[in-house]
Design an enzyme around this catalytic site. Sequence first.
Site, mmCIF file in Angstrom:
data_model
loop_
_atom_site.group_PDB
_atom_site.id
_atom_site.type_symbol
_atom_site.label_atom_id
_atom_site.label_comp_id
_atom_site.label_asym_id
_atom_site.label_seq_id
_atom_site.Cartn_x
_atom_site.Cartn_y
_atom_site.Cartn_z
ATOM 1 N N GLU A 163 1.228 -4.887 -2.342
ATOM 2 C CA GLU A 163 1.002 -3.434 -2.264
ATOM 3 C C GLU A 163 -0.077 -3.131 -3.301
ATOM 4 O OE1 GLU A 163 3.051 0.766 -3.468
ATOM 5 O OE2 GLU A 163 4.383 -0.686 -2.508
ATOM 6 N N ARG A 207 -4.076 3.499 -7.672
ATOM 7 C CA ARG A 207 -3.948 4.012 -9.037
ATOM 8 C C ARG A 207 -5.201 3.716 -9.861
ATOM 9 N NH1 ARG A 207 2.297 3.114 -11.075
ATOM 10 N NH2 ARG A 207 3.275 4.043 -9.232
ATOM 11 N N THR A 224 0.333 4.184 -3.386
ATOM 12 C CA THR A 224 -0.062 5.415 -4.093
ATOM 13 C C THR A 224 -1.157 6.146 -3.321
ATOM 14 O OG1 THR A 224 0.341 4.110 -6.118
ATOM 15 C CG2 THR A 224 -0.410 6.364 -6.419
ATOM 16 N N LYS A 277 10.411 4.518 1.372
ATOM 17 C CA LYS A 277 10.432 3.992 0.010
ATOM 18 C C LYS A 277 11.357 4.915 -0.794
ATOM 19 C CE LYS A 277 7.129 3.609 -3.847
ATOM 20 N NZ LYS A 277 5.708 3.370 -4.149
#
Length: 212
Positions: free
Chosen positions: A45, A49, A73, A133
């Site tokens: 993943e 960020r 993100t 998630k």
Amino acid sequence: MAYTTEQIVEKLRQLKVVPVIAVDDAQDIIPLVKTLSENGLPVAEITFRSAAGEEAIRLTRQHFPDVLIAAGTVLTPAQVVAAKNAGADCIVTPGFNPNIVKLCQELGLPITPGVNNPMAIEAALELGVNAVKFFPAEASGGVKMIKALLGPYGQLQIMPTGGIGLHNIKDYLDIPNVVACGGSWFVEKQLIKSKNWDEIERLVKEVVDLTR
């Protein structure tokens, strides 16, 4: 190949652990994903960020065609499009944004949105999403909270992320609806920055041994 959500869930069930990665230098993703793949975790993943996220996804797709790549993100429509164009197999978001979910559905891109309460779960189910998630896992009540939520929402397929480590990952994976756990302790930013691939390899082996 383009995966369906069901195929991704099945793959994650086998892998059990998802490395949540942030790199400042996109080139670092190559030795990192090589280390992960060679030690039983052909999955990444790669988060937005950092500014290097998109390029890191592109490099991973080029060098490791068989690795499952999630873009993490993801907060904006532009990031969804960038992730898809770079070669991501799916999108992971920290929260539930219906506009992002609908865009991914229009693009045929599987999405695992973040939820941690009944309201977000029902919003996800309303849009036909049941692979979610659970974030931030520990801060949101952890294993106890997931078990409580599964009372009314037994159809959920859950990937808890946030505050998970060797000390508690098994507790999460023991819940049948938990398909895999996200974690970053074995791909910690400082280890990547210092190119400490040996230590990353040791940590990856440790978590793979524990969870298989």
